[in-house]
Each structure stands twice: as structure tokens, then as C-alpha cells.
Scaffold this motif. Structure first.
Motif, PDB file in Angstrom:
ATOM      1  N   GLU A  34       0.956  -1.580  -0.306  1.00  0.00           N
ATOM      2  CA  GLU A  34       0.008   0.272   0.400  1.00  0.00           C
ATOM      3  C   GLU A  34       0.920   0.921   0.465  1.00  0.00           C
ATOM      4  O   GLU A  34       1.448   1.419   0.972  1.00  0.00           O
ATOM      5  CB  GLU A  34      -0.819  -0.049   0.980  1.00  0.00           C
ATOM      6  CG  GLU A  34      -1.871   1.243   1.565  1.00  0.00           C
ATOM      7  CD  GLU A  34      -2.810   2.043   0.116  1.00  0.00           C
ATOM      8  OE1 GLU A  34      -3.260   1.440  -0.268  1.00  0.00           O
ATOM      9  OE2 GLU A  34      -2.270   2.791  -0.317  1.00  0.00           O
ATOM     10  N   ALA A  35       0.712   2.198  -0.739  1.00  0.00           N
ATOM     11  CA  ALA A  35       1.560   3.005  -0.863  1.00  0.00           C
ATOM     12  C   ALA A  35       0.955   4.206  -0.052  1.00  0.00           C
ATOM     13  O   ALA A  35       2.267   5.066   0.189  1.00  0.00           O
ATOM     14  CB  ALA A  35       0.295   3.958  -2.628  1.00  0.00           C
ATOM     15  N   ASP A 102      -5.154  -1.728  -7.766  1.00  0.00           N
ATOM     16  CA  ASP A 102      -4.336   0.427  -6.502  1.00  0.00           C
ATOM     17  C   ASP A 102      -5.334   1.695  -7.764  1.00  0.00           C
ATOM     18  O   ASP A 102      -4.724   2.157  -8.110  1.00  0.00           O
ATOM     19  CB  ASP A 102      -3.149   0.620  -7.068  1.00  0.00           C
ATOM     20  CG  ASP A 102      -3.128  -0.140  -9.148  1.00  0.00           C
ATOM     21  OD1 ASP A 102      -3.940  -0.940  -9.100  1.00  0.00           O
ATOM     22  OD2 ASP A 102      -1.836   0.329  -9.480  1.00  0.00           O
TER      23      ASP A 102
HETATM   24  C1  LIG Z   1     -17.913  10.033  -3.304  1.00  0.00           C
HETATM   25  C2  LIG Z   1     -17.610   8.748  -3.332  1.00  0.00           C
HETATM   26  C3  LIG Z   1     -19.176   8.154  -2.916  1.00  0.00           C
HETATM   27  C4  LIG Z   1     -19.058   6.869  -3.121  1.00  0.00           C
HETATM   28  N1  LIG Z   1     -20.043   5.338  -2.981  1.00  0.00           N
HETATM   29  C5  LIG Z   1     -20.055   4.561  -3.123  1.00  0.00           C
HETATM   30  C6  LIG Z   1     -21.407   3.782  -3.037  1.00  0.00           C
HETATM   31  O1  LIG Z   1     -22.253   4.396  -1.661  1.00  0.00           O
HETATM   32  N2  LIG Z   1     -21.302   2.591  -2.511  1.00  0.00           N
HETATM   33  C7  LIG Z   1     -20.181   1.414  -3.490  1.00  0.00           C
HETATM   34  O2  LIG Z   1     -20.465   0.431  -3.245  1.00  0.00           O
HETATM   35  N3  LIG Z   1     -18.434   2.428  -3.333  1.00  0.00           N
HETATM   36  C8  LIG Z   1     -19.068   4.240  -3.297  1.00  0.00           C
HETATM   37  N4  LIG Z   1     -18.125   4.401  -3.941  1.00  0.00           N
HETATM   38  C9  LIG Z   1     -16.681   3.504  -5.245  1.00  0.00           C
HETATM   39  C10 LIG Z   1     -16.307   2.905  -3.937  1.00  0.00           C
HETATM   40  O3  LIG Z   1     -15.658   4.055  -3.077  1.00  0.00           O
HETATM   41  C11 LIG Z   1     -14.648   2.401  -4.478  1.00  0.00           C
HETATM   42  O4  LIG Z   1     -15.169   2.192  -6.108  1.00  0.00           O
HETATM   43  C12 LIG Z   1     -13.534   1.341  -4.028  1.00  0.00           C
HETATM   44  O5  LIG Z   1     -13.151   2.565  -3.521  1.00  0.00           O
HETATM   45  C13 LIG Z   1     -13.333   0.926  -4.763  1.00  0.00           C
HETATM   46  O6  LIG Z   1     -12.130   0.569  -4.071  1.00  0.00           O
HETATM   47  P1  LIG Z   1     -10.673   0.240  -4.654  1.00  0.00           P
HETATM   48  O7  LIG Z   1      -9.703  -1.250  -3.885  1.00  0.00           O
HETATM   49  O8  LIG Z   1     -11.215  -0.293  -5.764  1.00  0.00           O
HETATM   50  O9  LIG Z   1      -9.501   1.672  -4.972  1.00  0.00           O
HETATM   51  P2  LIG Z   1      -9.345   2.722  -4.058  1.00  0.00           P
HETATM   52  O10 LIG Z   1      -9.814   2.969  -2.487  1.00  0.00           O
HETATM   53  O11 LIG Z   1      -8.577   4.051  -4.939  1.00  0.00           O
HETATM   54  O12 LIG Z   1      -7.703   1.960  -3.331  1.00  0.00           O
HETATM   55  C14 LIG Z   1      -6.600   1.452  -4.055  1.00  0.00           C
HETATM   56  C15 LIG Z   1      -5.406   2.206  -3.393  1.00  0.00           C
HETATM   57  O13 LIG Z   1      -4.024   1.225  -3.712  1.00  0.00           O
HETATM   58  C16 LIG Z   1      -3.294   2.547  -3.066  1.00  0.00           C
HETATM   59  N5  LIG Z   1      -2.227   2.216  -4.381  1.00  0.00           N
HETATM   60  C17 LIG Z   1      -3.008   3.750  -5.375  1.00  0.00           C
HETATM   61  N6  LIG Z   1      -1.265   3.524  -6.314  1.00  0.00           N
HETATM   62  C18 LIG Z   1      -0.077   2.204  -5.683  1.00  0.00           C
HETATM   63  C19 LIG Z   1       1.109   1.545  -5.935  1.00  0.00           C
HETATM   64  N7  LIG Z   1       1.650   2.283  -6.894  1.00  0.00           N
HETATM   65  N8  LIG Z   1       1.546   0.888  -4.683  1.00  0.00           N
HETATM   66  C20 LIG Z   1       0.508   0.585  -3.679  1.00  0.00           C
HETATM   67  N9  LIG Z   1       0.194   1.124  -3.652  1.00  0.00           N
HETATM   68  C21 LIG Z   1      -1.021   2.098  -4.415  1.00  0.00           C
HETATM   69  C22 LIG Z   1      -3.959   3.653  -2.902  1.00  0.00           C
HETATM   70  O14 LIG Z   1      -3.794   4.269  -1.749  1.00  0.00           O
HETATM   71  C23 LIG Z   1      -5.257   3.025  -2.325  1.00  0.00           C
HETATM   72  O15 LIG Z   1      -5.351   2.862  -0.903  1.00  0.00           O
HETATM   73  C24 LIG Z   1     -17.780   5.342  -3.929  1.00  0.00           C
HETATM   74  C25 LIG Z   1     -17.248   6.018  -4.127  1.00  0.00           C
HETATM   75  C26 LIG Z   1     -16.886   8.087  -4.326  1.00  0.00           C
HETATM   76  C27 LIG Z   1     -15.504   8.715  -5.009  1.00  0.00           C
END
Ligand SMILES: Cc1cc2nc3c(=O)[nH]c(=O)nc-3n(C[C@H](O)[C@H](O)[C@H](O)COP(=O)(O)OP(=O)(O)OC[C@H]3O[C@@H](n4cnc5c(N)ncnc54)[C@H](O)[C@@H]3O)c2cc1C
Length: 304
Positions: A34-35, A102
Motif C-alpha cells: 500500500e502506497a 491500485d
Molecule cells: C464520493 C464517493 C462515493 C461512493 N459511494 C459508494 C457507495 O455508496 N457504494 C459503493 O459500493 N461504492 C461507492 N463508491 C465507490 C468506491 O468508493 C470505490 O469503488 C472503491 O473504494 C474502490 O476500491 P478499490 O480498492 O478498488 O480502490 P481504492 O479505494 O482507490 O484503493 C486503492 C488503493 O491502492 C493504493 N495505491 C494506489 N497506487 C498504488 C501503488 N502504486 N502502490 C501501492 N498502493 C497503491 C491507494 O493508496 C489506495 O489505498 C464511492 C466513491 C466515491 C468517490
């Protein structure tokens, strides 16, 4: 027995949910990279729909994926070339399989599709800007639509705070594939969506449930997860237009709007997440039968 070394890049919802499932498998060694050093409260709320809850339940039990683990071992497959991860500190490490969770500006997506592919970077498919506000209202008012902007409200901390998100962020053009050989992307890295379907985290959890079930069988993952998760991205765009009164006659027809919302809620929320896992077994078995060697590296074939 030497363990299969899995690198999960990204410790958001997708990465941590997947790692929590994979960490229970004794033949895997799982590392999450995690970054950021700390998670901060940004005042945003997240609604988890029924499909998200079902996907999380599937990540819990251990017995369900034993079959797949045995199938994999029975064929005696060896892993192909390892993937090297390089860190900003100058250090590096190797993994047998990289699962990139990511987020929107994903390095894994850029690696898989290529940095110049039109679907690699996010694009604005909605509105210009998003700003998080924290008003003092305590009542739950989920969505305030309107032609010049709309507000999504989510009650927080047992209705003691209300998060209101105004307008939007970007999403991606659809990726032509989610995985190649021993690298896959999941969550927002694979299919970032406008927030109007409230299903981005839910789709991330569905990804995690399928990948947890089939582990490193990438072809099965992309075959099963790409159509549904990209339908949800399209749906979120359409919902955005509905909220903005910009969807073809919908605003003037409340009955049509109501029927549309009921149909869309059923599509996202009432989805049979467990059957999706079973469906992934078909292409997974096929890949074990030898017509596709999912582990030998070759550059991804790109299509525009
Ligand atoms: C305002 C808002 C409201 C939302 N409401 C909802 C909802 O009600 N219900 C729902 O289901 N979804 C909702 N979503 C969508 C949901 O938040 C996202 O789809 C979800 O958080 C995606 O998760 P993820 O783990 O794929 O990505 P992220 O949460 O973006 O996590 C990615 C992680 O990777 C890390 N990272 C990035 N690059 C690197 C790297 N090179 N090396 C190591 N680590 C890295 C980042 O620091 C981060 O911690 C909402 C989104 C927003 C913005």
C-alpha cells in the motif's frame, strides 16, 4: 511444498477484501503493498448494497475454494516467469502473481493495457468537478437530482453526520481485458465507475470474491467479471444522466423513472454472487485442460 507468492498492490477495499480471503489458503503467501502510510477520514459515506454483503460473505468461509486449489495442484502446473515489483525506495521484490487493486490511477492498468492505450487513463464521462461538503442536516436524503447538478447524501455514524457529495469524478473507458497471465487488476483499477449506481465498492468486492475462489486463474476471472462490472459502469453513467434530468424523456415520466430504478436496483443488488463464482469454474477448468496456458508470459494483445 513451496508456496505461491501473491502480491496484492493497493490496500483499499478491493485489495484488503481479496487479501483477507487469500490469506486463509495455506498454499499461498500473500503480501499487500500500500502506497499511503495512514487512512484518513475524508467525511465520505459508502453504502454497501446486497451484492456487496453477499460477496463479503463469500470471502469468509474457507472450504468453498478447496476444490479449485486441488484442481490446480492435481495438474502440477508450474508458475511462469515472476513479476518484479519496484518501489520508490529503490528496493524491489518478486511475486508469482500480481493482483493490482491500485485504484483509478492504476499502475497495474497501465502495465496491462500499455501506457498509451485509450482506456488506460481516467476520462471525464460526467461532470466537471466533485466537492465533498459536510452540512449539518442529519436526515437521510439519498439523492437530490437537478439539471444543473445533483447531490448524493449518505448518513454517517448512526445518523449523527451526513456526507453530501456534489457532482462527480472520472471513470475509465472499458478495458478490453482485466488480466494477462500472472497479472490481473480489480476494483477501481479495472472498472472505475461514476458514483451514481453506488456500486463501485460492491463491484470491487465481487471481483475479490471471484478471484478468491479461482485464485490465479486469470482467464476465468476476465471472462466472468468483465461483462458484469462494465455493465455497472454504463449503468452509473446512465443514472448520472437521469439525476441530471438529461436522460431522454425520463424526467417528465415518474412511472418510467420508478420502473427504471427498480430494474437497476435488482440488476446491481439482487445479483447471485455465488453463482458468479461457480460460473468462473468453467473457464478455469478449460484452462487446466491445456488449451490455454495462463501462466506463460506474452505481451497483452491490445484492441481499441
Ligand atoms: C464520493 C464517493 C462515493 C461512493 N459511494 C459508494 C457507495 O455508496 N457504494 C459503493 O459500493 N461504492 C461507492 N463508491 C465507490 C468506491 O468508493 C470505490 O469503488 C472503491 O473504494 C474502490 O476500491 P478499490 O480498492 O478498488 O480502490 P481504492 O479505494 O482507490 O484503493 C486503492 C488503493 O491502492 C493504493 N495505491 C494506489 N497506487 C498504488 C501503488 N502504486 N502502490 C501501492 N498502493 C497503491 C491507494 O493508496 C489506495 O489505498 C464511492 C466513491 C466515491 C468517490
Amino acid at each position: 511444498m513451496s508456496k505461491i507468492n501473491i502480491a496484492v498492490v493497493g490496500g483499499g477495499i478491493a485489495g484488503l477484501a481479496l487479501a483477507a480471503g487469500l490469506a486463509k489458503k495455506l498454499h499461498l503467501s500473500v503480501h499487500v503493498y500500500e502506497a499511503v502510510g495512514e487512512y484518513l477520514d475524508v467525511g465520505a459515506g459508502l453504502a454497501l448494497h446486497r451484492n456487496a454483503i453477499r460477496a463479503m460473505a463469500l470471502l469468509g468461509p474457507e472450504h468453498k475454494d478447496e476444490l479449485v486449489a486441488k484442481l490446480g495442484r492435481a495438474k502440477g502446473r508450474k508458475s511462469g516467469p515472476k513479476i518484479q515489483l519496484k518501489f520508490v525506495t529503490g528496493m524491489s521484490t518478486f511475486a508469482d502473481c500480481l493482483l493490482g487493486a491500485d485504484g483509478v490511477p492504476s499502475v497495474t492498468r497501465s502495465y496491462l493495457l500499455g501506457p498509451d492505450h485509450p482506456a488506460t487513463g481516467p476520462k471525464n464521462h460526467g461532470e466537471e468537478a466533485r466537492k465533498q461538503i459536510n452540512p449539518t442536516w442529519k436526515t437521510s436524503v439519498p439523492i437530490l437530482p437537478g439539471p444543473s447538478g445533483h447531490i448524493n447524501c449518505t448518513p454517517l455514524n448512526r445518523n449523527t453526520r451526513l456526507s453530501a457529495g456534489v457532482a462527480v469524478r472520472d471513470d475509465h473507458d472499458h478495458a478490453p481485458f482485466y488480466s494477462c497471465n500472472n497479472v490481473a487488476m480489480l476494483g477501481d483499477a479495472a472498472h472505475a465507475s461514476l458514483p451514481f449506481a453506488g456500486n463501485g465498492a460492491a463491484q470491487a468486492l465481487e471481483d475479490a470474491a471471484v478471484l478468491n475462489y479461482i485464485v490465479t486463474a486469470q482467464q476465468a476471472f476476465r471472462q466472468v467479471r468483465r461483462p458484469r462490472s462494465q455493465s455497472v459502469v454504463d449503468l452509473a453513467r446512465k443514472l448520472g444522466r437521469v439525476y441530471a434530468f438529461a436522460e431522454d424523456g425520463m424526467h417528465g415520466d415518474p412511472m418510467r423513472t420508478k420502473a427504471f430504478f427498480a430494474e437497476m436496483a435488482a440488476f446491481t443488488n439482487d445479483f447471485d454472487v455465488e453463482s458468479q463464482n461457480h460460473e468462473a469454474l468453467g473457464p478455469f477448468r478449460q484452462s487446466l485442460e491445456g488449451d490455454v496456458d495462463a501462466r506463460v508470459w506474452s505481451p497483452p494483445v491490445l484492441s481499441n
